[in-house]
Design a protein around this motif. Structure first.
Motif: not given
Length: 428
Positions: A66-78, A338-352
């Motif tokens: 009667p219902w379908t849940l689709v869980v889309l994992s953004m692997r690698g930390a979006a 959608t889910v992702s294991e974690f996010g990214r830091r606020t400040v960009e690093n030296a490698d863009h």
């Protein structure tokens, strides 16, 4: 998006391991996931290049879901700060002088947030109230290890002795136990395979078969021989019968219309085409998982003009848009999150690029979504080098709201020991 442009490396040794481990058999079956399913779910049987995780109980006949849940994992930390840009927070632009998205390029912006312009294929769903975003969401405590965070997200029971995935526990609340109730499409099936309920991991529509058998019935000599060899009422015997049932029922999916040509020619497009085909075949699939990687952008994230983030976000948006268009009337029973294991830091690093952080964003689309809005309590950004986006919404609160409004499942069973907070992203 006509092809997958995603780099294969990320500058993160663990992320490279994650990528290589997910490309083992027929497009993405993880050895770790199969092993975990075999140990916790009872046994894992290979049928063709698919894997049925057999339950300790016998599978019942397939029933309509009667219902379908689709869980889309953004692997690698979006990076949620790129996907849903906090343009109203002045720290965002000072912390990201090279990779920030200009305010005048954002879609459906309000006073604080706007969508990355590469998400344009989803703009109409947002405007129709069928798409929403929850910002500053994630694990209740920081965890910058891909593997550890993925396992924590998919177990969803910190401090508990329960060793099962929350999706498998969700399947256990259904009144039926078809082996096709839980399907992992081309993915590592951690949360589905870990537990008592049966599930199927499959990478292509032709992958579910019994080698050498011309038909899935006891009239076929190969099937009859297997049935005689494994007729005992033990784990392996029940597992074989579960696998044969899955193969037989999956014939309806092969018979359903193939609409792959209406999707972008990307791995996510092909996966969601198969998900739609399974739903339209009405084989009882109530929980489906799909992976989309690689979001581990330590280097060369790119700019609004192009690059890794723009390509990846565009792939995601084009495939999800095609998926809901393809579902047609079936979309009324389907909710995607959608889910992702974690996010990214606020400040960009030296490698863009951006290093491992904490909070990210969750998207919800489809049935029951109170869309066209941004949700979550914004904590404000800080610009120190190791600054994270704090988590103000436990990701389980978002999932609990989906489950509580779309299913009859017991939240205490799915998320033991957890008391969800109201988010408001689902219609009640």
């Amino acid at each position: 998006m006509s092809a997958d442009p995603t780099p294969t490396g990320c500058g993160c040794p663990e992320g490279n391991l994650l990528t290589s481990a997910a490309t083992v058999a027929d497009g993405g079956l993880s050895r770790r996931g199969v092993l975990r399913g075999a140990l916790l779910g009872g046994t894992a049987l290979t049928v063709g290049s698919a894997v049925v995780t057999a339950a300790p109980i016998a599978a019942a006949a397939t029933q309509s879901a009667p219902w379908t849940l689709v869980v889309l994992s953004m692997r690698g930390a979006a990076d949620g700060l790129s996907l849903v840009v906090p343009h109203g927070d002045p720290v965002y632009y000072s912390a990201r002088p090279r990779v920030a998205i200009p305010k005048d390029r954002l879609l459906v912006a309000d006073a604080m947030f706007g969508l990355h312009p590469a998400l344009a294929p989803l703009q109409s769903m947002w405007q129709q109230g069928k798409l929403a975003a929850v910002h500053a969401a994630g694990l209740p405590a920081p965890n910058r290890s891909h593997f550890a965070a993925i396992e924590a997200v998919e177990d969803a029971a910190p401090g508990s002795s329960t060793r099962s995935g929350w999706l498998n526990r969700l399947l256990g609340t259904d009144a039926y136990t078809s082996p096709l109730q839980g399907v992992a499409v081309g993915t590592s099936p951690f949360a589905l395979a870990a537990g008592a309920q049966p599930s199927l991991t499959v990478a292509s529509v032709n992958a579910v078969r019994v080698a050498g058998a011309s038909a899935v019935s006891t009239s076929d000599p190969r099937i009859a021989s297997l049935a005689r060899a494994w007729d005992a009422d033990d784990l392996m015997g029940r597992g074989l019968r579960t696998a044969v049932t899955a193969v037989a029922d999956y014939g309806a999916v092969r018979a359903a219309k193939d609409t792959t040509s209406s999707y972008p020619a990307t791995s996510l497009g092909r996966a969601l085409a198969l998900v739609s085909r399974s739903i339209r075949a009405d084989v009882g699939s109530s929980v489906v998982t799909v992976d989309h990687g690689n979001w581990d952008m330590h280097t060369d994230l790119g700019t609004v003009a192009g690059g890794w983030m723009t390509n990846q976000a565009g792939q995601f948006a084009a495939a999800v848009s095609a998926f809901f268009a393809d579902l047609g009337s079936w979309a009324s029973r389907v909710t995607l999150v959608t889910v992702s294991e974690f996010g990214r830091r606020t400040v960009e690093n030296a490698d863009h690029g951006l290093d491992h952080g904490w909070g990210s964003v969750m998207f919800l689309a489809g049935a029951g979504v109170n869309g066209g809005r941004y949700y979550g309590r914004w904590p404000g950004l800080t610009a120190t080098g190791d600054a994270d986006l704090p988590v103000t919404t436990d990701y389980r609160s978002v999932l609990a709201e989906v489950i509580g409004t779309r299913t009859s499942a017991s939240l205490a069973t799915v998320f033991p020991g957890f008391t969800p907070q109201a988010v408001g992203v689902m219609r009640r």
